[in-house]
Design an enzyme around this catalytic site. Structure first.
Site: not given
Ligand code: COA
Length: 319
Positions: A105, A245, A275
């Site tokens: 990315c 980004h 994204n």
């Molecule tokens: N819908 C509902 N619940 C979800 C979910 C979804 N799509 N994805 C994860 N959850 C749940 C998890 O299972 C977790 O449940 P638990 O507490 O019972 O275990 C809870 O939501 C929190 O999960 P967590 O991973 O801590 O959420 P978060 O706030 O970190 O958000 C992302 C997850 C993936 C959105 C976030 O980590 C993120 O954006 N990371 C960067 C990703 C990125 O930008 N990648 C590309 C880079 S170029």
């Protein structure tokens, strides 16, 4: 400049019917409402060629003036030939160089830097730079951690020499391969070529440690922005528009608060596209370009990050 996004819209409500998620969760945790997805056998080179055609029209130049086609992508049509060669053929351009850049990315920020080196060195006059990705082709639609995030698209630019003090003023590029496992598509390359095992174990899909990538992104968005500003002898207050980004609104908010930049200077489009990897900065820039707000002399800061891990920033004075 030209962009292209596929017509098919995939909304958060559509995703609610596919995995255990909700529109509310996706909006609150990512800022994404919908994304565009390719259909059928549409490949990255199709998106790239469509954006490039518009860019060539916008620039009003002859195809024969293109010296180099550079495609930044991490979802190439195939391992080889390069997507740049496929785009060259689709555009019917002959007699120029063509190759791909793979920095996930951060590809657009890396690509802009590489393209400008060819122009600054005098080796080439005109470079067609394209950021294009079809990430949704590599998504496990049963994995709610990743399938909510990505969309497809392309942005293309015809780059050439500009007067001193305009165009690309500085670039800051960085990588840390120790983070390679945090975001990857394990199979399809020489480590794990396609096999019954790789298919059964879903190794051709995006795998991500979301929390670790989130923390990395917040930290390096700030570092990359300051790195490019320092190289250009500028400060945050000099910037007219910042295009980060478009990965997650919470990443952008946290990093931008640290940077101390006005919210109204940040260009966002992740709500409608998600994204789109290498296309995300070009797509956001195109929105700004079309708004009519962008004027000669404006200072733009692009900041990218992604798998690798890679990150970087560019400062541009708009011509
Ligand atoms: N819908 C509902 N619940 C979800 C979910 C979804 N799509 N994805 C994860 N959850 C749940 C998890 O299972 C977790 O449940 P638990 O507490 O019972 O275990 C809870 O939501 C929190 O999960 P967590 O991973 O801590 O959420 P978060 O706030 O970190 O958000 C992302 C997850 C993936 C959105 C976030 O980590 C993120 O954006 N990371 C960067 C990703 C990125 O930008 N990648 C590309 C880079 S170029």
């Amino acid at each position: 400049m030209g962009t292209y996004v596929p017509e098919k819209v995939l909304t958060n409500s559509d995703l609610e019917r596919m995995v255990d998620t909700s529109d509310d969760w996706i909006r609150c945790r990512t800022g994404i409402v919908e994304r565009r997805v390719v259909e059928g056998d549409t490949a990255t080179s199709d998106l790239a060629a469509a954006a490039a055609k518009k860019a060539l029209e916008d620039a009003g130049i002859n195809d024969s003036e293109i010296d180099l086609i550079l495609v930044a992508t991490s979802t190439p049509d195939m391992i080889f030939p390069s997507t740049a060669c496929l785009v060259q053929s689709k555009l019917g351009i002959n007699g120029c160089a063509a190759f791909d850049i793979q920095a996930a990315c951060s590809g657009f920020v890396y690509g802009l830097t590489v393209a400008s080196q060819f122009i600054e060195s005098g080796m080439y006059k005109t470079v067609l730079l394209i950021g294009a990705d079809a990430f949704t082709k590599h998504i496990n639609w049963e994995d709610r951690n990743t399938c909510i995030l990505f969309g497809d698209g392309a942005g293309a630019f015809v780059l050439h020499e500009v007067e001193n003090g305009y165009g690309l003023l500085s670039s800051y590029l960085m990588a840390d391969g120790r983070g390679a496992d945090l975001l990857k598509i394990p199979a399809g390359g020489s480590a794990h070529p396609g096999s019954e095992y790789s298919v059964q174990n879903k190794l051709h899909f995006v795998q991500m440690n979301g929390n670790a990538v989130f923390k990395f992104a917040v930290r390096i968005l700030h570092e990359a922005a300051i790195g490019a500003l320092t190289k250009a002898g500028l400060t945050v207050g000099d910037i007219d528009y910042l295009i980060p980004h478009q990965a997650n609104i919470r990443i952008i908010d946290a990093a931008m608060e640290r940077l101390g930049i006005d919210r109204n200077k940040i260009i966002l489009n992740l709500e409608k596209y998600g994204n789109t990897s290498t296309a995300s900065i070009p797509l956001a820039l195109y929105d700004l370009y079309n708004s009519g707000d962008l004027k000669r002399g404006d200072l733009l800061l692009f900041v990218g990050f992604g798998a690798g891990l890679t990150w970087g920033a560019n400062i541009i004075r708009w011509v």
